[in-house]
Design a protein around this motif. Sequence first.
Motif, PDB file in Angstrom:
ATOM      1  N   UNK A   1       0.629  -1.240  -0.363  1.00 25.87           N
ATOM      2  CA  UNK A   1       0.272  -0.228  -0.121  1.00 25.87           C
ATOM      3  C   UNK A   1       0.849   0.878  -0.262  1.00 25.87           C
ATOM      4  N   UNK A   2       2.302   0.963   0.488  1.00 23.43           N
ATOM      5  CA  UNK A   2       2.919   2.551   0.510  1.00 23.43           C
ATOM      6  C   UNK A   2       3.325   2.596  -1.373  1.00 23.43           C
ATOM      7  N   UNK A   3       3.389   1.598  -1.658  1.00 26.15           N
ATOM      8  CA  UNK A   3       4.141   1.513  -2.568  1.00 26.15           C
ATOM      9  C   UNK A   3       3.606   2.687  -4.046  1.00 26.15           C
ATOM     10  N   UNK A   4       1.527   1.947  -3.461  1.00 22.06           N
ATOM     11  CA  UNK A   4       0.656   2.151  -4.796  1.00 22.06           C
ATOM     12  C   UNK A   4       0.287   3.522  -4.086  1.00 22.06           C
ATOM     13  N   UNK A   5       0.726   4.474  -2.792  1.00 19.66           N
ATOM     14  CA  UNK A   5       0.230   5.264  -2.102  1.00 19.66           C
ATOM     15  C   UNK A   5      -0.929   6.250  -3.168  1.00 19.66           C
ATOM     16  N   UNK A   6      -2.414   4.628  -2.438  1.00 22.58           N
ATOM     17  CA  UNK A   6      -3.426   4.924  -3.660  1.00 22.58           C
ATOM     18  C   UNK A   6      -4.584   6.242  -2.118  1.00 22.58           C
ATOM     19  N   UNK A   7      -4.192   6.190  -1.424  1.00 19.48           N
ATOM     20  CA  UNK A   7      -5.431   6.763  -0.471  1.00 19.48           C
ATOM     21  C   UNK A   7      -4.787   9.120  -1.160  1.00 19.48           C
TER      22      UNK A   7
ATOM     23  N   UNK B   1     -12.740  -0.984  -0.792  1.00 17.25           N
ATOM     24  CA  UNK B   1     -12.141  -0.392  -0.913  1.00 17.25           C
ATOM     25  C   UNK B   1     -13.625   0.000  -0.699  1.00 17.25           C
ATOM     26  N   UNK B   2     -13.201   1.895   0.304  1.00 19.69           N
ATOM     27  CA  UNK B   2     -14.594   2.512   0.249  1.00 19.69           C
ATOM     28  C   UNK B   2     -13.655   4.355  -0.081  1.00 19.69           C
ATOM     29  N   UNK B   3     -15.106   4.879  -1.140  1.00 20.63           N
ATOM     30  CA  UNK B   3     -14.660   6.749  -1.090  1.00 20.63           C
ATOM     31  C   UNK B   3     -15.937   7.366  -2.265  1.00 20.63           C
ATOM     32  N   UNK B   4     -15.315   7.550  -3.073  1.00 17.59           N
ATOM     33  CA  UNK B   4     -16.523   8.933  -3.463  1.00 17.59           C
ATOM     34  C   UNK B   4     -16.430   7.631  -5.035  1.00 17.59           C
ATOM     35  N   UNK B   5     -17.691   7.752  -5.318  1.00 14.20           N
ATOM     36  CA  UNK B   5     -17.814   6.585  -7.005  1.00 14.20           C
ATOM     37  C   UNK B   5     -16.779   7.606  -8.062  1.00 14.20           C
ATOM     38  N   UNK B   6     -16.969   8.791  -7.573  1.00 15.68           N
ATOM     39  CA  UNK B   6     -16.014   9.182  -8.886  1.00 15.68           C
ATOM     40  C   UNK B   6     -14.150   8.594  -9.080  1.00 15.68           C
ATOM     41  N   UNK B   7     -14.361   9.079  -7.269  1.00  7.68           N
ATOM     42  CA  UNK B   7     -12.455   8.183  -7.097  1.00  7.68           C
ATOM     43  C   UNK B   7     -12.393   7.116  -7.253  1.00  7.68           C
ATOM     44  N   UNK B   8     -13.841   5.751  -6.747  1.00  5.22           N
ATOM     45  CA  UNK B   8     -13.113   4.672  -7.098  1.00  5.22           C
ATOM     46  C   UNK B   8     -12.911   4.549  -8.514  1.00  5.22           C
ATOM     47  N   UNK B   9     -14.006   5.020  -9.477  1.00  9.07           N
ATOM     48  CA  UNK B   9     -14.045   4.878 -11.114  1.00  9.07           C
ATOM     49  C   UNK B   9     -12.707   5.372 -11.647  1.00  9.07           C
ATOM     50  N   UNK B  10     -12.544   6.254 -10.509  1.00 10.89           N
ATOM     51  CA  UNK B  10     -10.560   6.285 -11.426  1.00 10.89           C
ATOM     52  C   UNK B  10      -9.337   5.167 -11.162  1.00 10.89           C
ATOM     53  N   UNK B  11      -9.748   5.022 -10.223  1.00 15.35           N
ATOM     54  CA  UNK B  11      -8.556   4.442  -9.836  1.00 15.35           C
ATOM     55  C   UNK B  11      -8.657   3.038  -9.515  1.00 15.35           C
ATOM     56  N   UNK B  12     -10.387   2.926 -10.790  1.00 20.04           N
ATOM     57  CA  UNK B  12     -10.376   0.900 -11.405  1.00 20.04           C
ATOM     58  C   UNK B  12      -9.773   0.980 -12.924  1.00 20.04           C
ATOM     59  N   UNK B  13     -10.184   2.626 -13.398  1.00 19.07           N
ATOM     60  CA  UNK B  13      -9.798   2.927 -14.823  1.00 19.07           C
ATOM     61  C   UNK B  13      -8.277   2.869 -15.022  1.00 19.07           C
ATOM     62  N   UNK B  14      -7.249   3.360 -13.722  1.00 20.67           N
ATOM     63  CA  UNK B  14      -6.483   3.725 -14.234  1.00 20.67           C
ATOM     64  C   UNK B  14      -5.162   2.961 -13.735  1.00 20.67           C
ATOM     65  N   UNK B  15      -5.436   2.742 -12.235  1.00 17.81           N
ATOM     66  CA  UNK B  15      -4.757   1.375 -11.869  1.00 17.81           C
ATOM     67  C   UNK B  15      -4.833  -0.419 -12.202  1.00 17.81           C
ATOM     68  N   UNK B  16      -6.469  -0.540 -12.391  1.00 12.96           N
ATOM     69  CA  UNK B  16      -6.826  -1.931 -12.740  1.00 12.96           C
ATOM     70  C   UNK B  16      -6.547  -2.381 -14.445  1.00 12.96           C
TER      71      UNK B  16
END
Length: 218
Positions: A163-169, A203-218
Amino acid sequence: MKKEFVVIGLGRFGGSIVRELISLGANVMAIDSMRERVDEYASIATQAVVADTTDESVIKSLGLWNFEHIIVAIGENIQASILTTLILKEHGVPQITVKAQNDYHEKVLRKIGADFVVHPERDMGIRIANNMMSTNVLDYLELSDEYSIMEIKASDKIAGYNLIDLNIRAQYGINIVGIKRGATIIVSPVPQDPILLGDVLLVIGADVDINRFVKKAL
């Protein structure tokens, strides 16, 4: 002691709740104004009753205020849903969950004191849409109009990193509150916990942020 529930309205939504609660070992009183529906659940529910719950005397005669949690799953009759909820609330039922037909219905239900309001058709539609958009999104739970919890399968893009490497938060404004690894669940993972291929991230958070994570990181 077994938990006790009342389900009012035995359409598809209410009926599925009755079946699931019974399978989980709860006692359930099933109520509907249509006898054929009640007959269907007579052998399933702990007690099945034909009743009009918009009549306060009926609610009193059934002693519904003695139950800790009542689910109002009345279908298309919004007026009956609202009246039933109002009477139950006035009689001090501790927890009332109500199925809403639309946003206006939800606003009224919340004003009269419904503790939980669900939109089963809308929520299922959102869940299906999310699952279709990404093979990595396994499940979805709406917390509010803007925030959700999603189960996301880790891809090879993030496997092997912690989680440190990914710095997701910091990058996405979301939090990983758990990692499901086979039959094991890591609750509140520490930053050093590695993510393995096939892990399921909660994963918990705002929908727009979760969708951004899904699109860019996965």
